[in-house]
Design a protein around this motif. Structure first.
Motif, PDB file in Angstrom:
ATOM      1  N   ALA A  36      70.757 144.634 149.460  1.00 51.94           N
ATOM      2  CA  ALA A  36      69.959 143.842 150.399  1.00 51.94           C
ATOM      3  C   ALA A  36      69.354 142.696 149.610  1.00 51.94           C
ATOM      4  CB  ALA A  36      68.863 144.699 151.039  1.00 51.94           C
ATOM      5  N   TRP A  37      70.129 141.630 149.446  1.00 53.24           N
ATOM      6  CA  TRP A  37      69.682 140.525 148.593  1.00 53.24           C
ATOM      7  C   TRP A  37      68.519 139.802 149.234  1.00 53.24           C
ATOM      8  CZ3 TRP A  37      75.352 140.166 149.211  1.00 53.24           C
ATOM      9  CH2 TRP A  37      76.028 140.738 148.124  1.00 53.24           C
ATOM     10  N   ASP A  38      67.476 139.563 148.431  1.00 51.48           N
ATOM     11  CA  ASP A  38      66.375 138.718 148.885  1.00 51.48           C
ATOM     12  C   ASP A  38      66.876 137.279 148.934  1.00 51.48           C
ATOM     13  OD1 ASP A  38      64.470 140.827 148.945  1.00 51.48           O
ATOM     14  OD2 ASP A  38      64.295 140.724 146.763  1.00 51.48           O
ATOM     15  N   ALA A  39      66.768 136.655 150.118  1.00 54.44           N
ATOM     16  CA  ALA A  39      67.269 135.292 150.252  1.00 54.44           C
ATOM     17  C   ALA A  39      66.390 134.318 149.470  1.00 54.44           C
ATOM     18  CB  ALA A  39      67.321 134.899 151.724  1.00 54.44           C
ATOM     19  N   GLY A  40      65.091 134.596 149.418  1.00 52.66           N
ATOM     20  CA  GLY A  40      64.183 133.735 148.675  1.00 52.66           C
ATOM     21  C   GLY A  40      63.905 132.433 149.407  1.00 52.66           C
ATOM     22  N   VAL A  41      63.336 131.476 148.667  1.00 53.87           N
ATOM     23  CA  VAL A  41      62.839 130.229 149.258  1.00 53.87           C
ATOM     24  C   VAL A  41      63.990 129.365 149.783  1.00 53.87           C
ATOM     25  CG1 VAL A  41      61.539 128.117 148.799  1.00 53.87           C
ATOM     26  CG2 VAL A  41      60.817 130.286 147.753  1.00 53.87           C
ATOM     27  N   ALA A  42      64.959 129.071 148.936  1.00 54.06           N
ATOM     28  CA  ALA A  42      65.974 128.074 149.285  1.00 54.06           C
ATOM     29  C   ALA A  42      66.974 128.608 150.305  1.00 54.06           C
ATOM     30  CB  ALA A  42      66.696 127.612 148.023  1.00 54.06           C
ATOM     31  N   VAL A  72      65.881 125.580 144.782  1.00 57.59           N
ATOM     32  CA  VAL A  72      64.502 125.172 144.481  1.00 57.59           C
ATOM     33  C   VAL A  72      64.423 124.307 143.232  1.00 57.59           C
ATOM     34  CG1 VAL A  72      63.485 127.183 145.626  1.00 57.59           C
ATOM     35  CG2 VAL A  72      63.916 127.256 143.154  1.00 57.59           C
TER      36      VAL A  72
END
Lengths: 172, 383
Positions: A36-42, A72
């Motif tokens: 479950a990859w964290d998509a993060g900001v970008a 980012v």
């Protein structure tokens, strides 16, 4: 060269039935590898905008470049990106292929047309990878102008599949 | 004649149970920016080569080395990714400089353990597919069997193993980058749920997310960059037989071999006298005891007694895992050993803040590759 000189190989070759009848070492394991990859900001913002039917990129003022998909930091100068940049859903085919096998290696009579589409407003031009549609395979050309065909809003999930494909722009 | 090599920059995100706000690239970028600021370098101009330690199965992408350059500032430069313990990556970077090939090398490892939904399954694929995997046993039993044999062979007790947990989790309370600090008593540890006898829940390091980036430089370059280069005096790595049937169960033979290699390079004959403190893999509490003995800080069978006597406490003769170790900080998968290196560097620079040890000149960091491996790597650092 060596093998060409051998008339008859020693031993007995394995047959399909040897595997079926478990006459040879046989082990089977179905991997359970889930992530479950964290998509993060970008990536998070990119996917959220796709769900709204929009493309978004980022600009690095230092390198005077605007890129999509967003990130980012600028990998050229290693500084944080300066600003988000809304981009149109039109572009130019940078390169493409006519692919007669699916990802799971079934043969196709009508090819899939993966393409890198340089998105208008990026500088220097950079593209996103997608598929072309509503076009005869033999009619596709590098430099062709294309536009995204979006799924209807209620079917969008925040995925690159929210764009069905890119199709030629009927100019004029 | 090999060249001297120093660590001149460290970047570390700290350990956190979850990092839902950033992608793995953004996490690594945070550590990288900190490392380059610390070293006073521009990665695009000044770094010659980049080493990443990562495992495809944990990342969830094949050929993960394709994904490493951007977030390190390594685009269009030499990049290589190796699977291994983080300190194996440090050794790779060290060799590139010591050999004279390049002057400045970056090494990176990270953990997004929270993103791997089936981590025990991933560990299970490391087991021999013919001899062991068909038994379908959770690999944690390997730690249980090893702890059992170790206690049988040495007379170490459950209480002594639990003391490691108490010490490390309490140390973590003084380390702001640690995720799992706690004030426990031995009885709390012993009362915890049994996972794989004799190994209990509190004796198992919880996983954490985080990234570590280190900058290494050749001697003359290091001295021009900083007044506080941290010198690599010895480095070593070693593997025991991987087979669960024939490996050594009581002793950590891989750590003995790695230590021998590093001590020979550093010219160290009496580790207890010549090394001031150590960060030793404590993925499972008994591992700290095993590694203390294997690295020659005491005789086989003495580590439990020394621990009970407080020798490895922050105020003892040999502070061990003053950072909190993997038990207190959280286990960063392949980056665990590099997190230990960060702690050693901070201590040797006098920058460890509220858990700074007084008057330290030489420290050791040892990383173990984790279950089911018998693979480890060690580095000895001096200021």
């Amino acid at each position: 060269m060596m093998t060409a000189q051998i008339k008859e190989f020693p031993g007995v070759g394995l047959r399909e039935s040897d595997f079926e009848q478990r006459k040879v070492l046989y082990t089977e394991w179905v991997p359970n590898a889930r992530y479950a990859w964290d998509a993060g900001v970008a990536i998070g913002r990119y996917l959220a905008e796709l769900k709204e039917g929009r493309l978004i990129g980022v600009r690095c003022r230092h390198c005077r470049r605007t890129v999509i998909p967003p990130r980012v930091f600028c990998e050229w100068c290693f500084r944080p990106m300066d600003e988000w940049v809304p981009l149109p859903d039109t572009g130019t085919v940078n390169t493409f292929s006519l692919c007669y096998v699916t990802w799971d290696m079934r043969r196709l009579t009508e090819p899939e047309i993966p393409a890198v589409i340089d998105i208008d407003g990026t500088h220097p031009p950079v593209g996103i990878l997608h598929l072309l549609g509503e076009v005869e395979p033999q009619a596709v050309q590098i430099g062709m102008r294309v536009q995204a065909v979006w799924k209807p809003p209620e079917e969008r999930t925040g995925s690159i599949l929210d764009i069905r494909y890119f199709r030629p722009v009927r100019e004029g | 004649m090999t060249r001297k090599v120093a660590i001149v920059g460290i970047g570390y995100t700290g350990c956190r149970p979850l990092t839902a706000e950033v992608s793995y690239k953004e996490l690594v970028y945070e550590a990288a920016v900190k490392a380059y600021e610390d070293a006073g370098l521009d990665p695009r101009r000044d770094v010659d080569s980049f080493v990443t330690v990562a495992e495809d199965f944990i990342e969830g992408t094949s050929i993960f080395d394709e994904y490493t350059p951007d977030q390190l500032g390594g685009m269009l430069k030499p990049n290589v990714t190796i699977p291994g313990e983080g300190i194996h990556g440090l050794a790779t970077a060290y060799l590139q400089i010591a050999s004279g090939l390049v002057d400045v090398v970056v090494v990176e490892a990270h953990s997004k353990a929270s993103n791997v939904l089936t981590l025990p399954h991933i560990t299970a694929y490391a087991m021999d597919p013919v001899y062991n995997r068909p038994l379908q046993a959770n690999p944690i039993f390997i730690a249980g069997m090893e702890m059992n044999r170790y206690m049988w062979a040495t007379g170490a007790t459950q209480e002594q193993c639990a003391q490691v947990v108490v010490k490390n989790k309490r140390c973590a309370l003084y380390n702001p980058t640690a995720a799992y600090g706690a004030n426990l008593e031995i009885d709390d540890v012993l009362a915890a749920e049994m996972v794989a006898y004799p190994l209990g829940r509190q004796e198992i390091s919880p996983h954490a997310d985080g990234a570590v980036v280190l900058v290494l430089a050749a001697g003359e370059v290091a001295e021009s960059l900083t007044d506080l280069p941290i010198w690599i005096r010895g480095i070593g790595w070693c593997n025991d037989a991987p087979s669960l049937e024939t490996r050594g169960w009581g002793r950590a033979i891989y750590a003995e071999g790695a230590g021998k290699m590093a001590y020979q390079m550093a010219g160290i004959r009496n580790p207890m006298e010549e090394i001031d403190f150590a960060e030793l893999d404590d993925t499972y509490a008994y591992k700290e005891l095993q590694h203390l003995e294997a690295l020659g800080f005491c005789q086989f069978g003495e580590a439990g007694i020394l621990t009970a006597e407080g020798v490895t406490e922050p105020g003892g003769a040999l502070p061990v895992n003053v950072s909190g170790g993997n038990l207190g900080c959280g286990h960063l998968l392949d980056a665990a050993g590099l997190r230990a290196v960060v702690e050693v560097v901070l201590q040797l620079r006098g920058e460890a803040g509220s858990h700074q040890l007084p008057d330290v000149e030489t420290g050791l960091a040892f990383g173990w590759r984790g279950l089911p491996s018998t693979s480890g790597a060690v580095v000895i650092l001096s200021n």
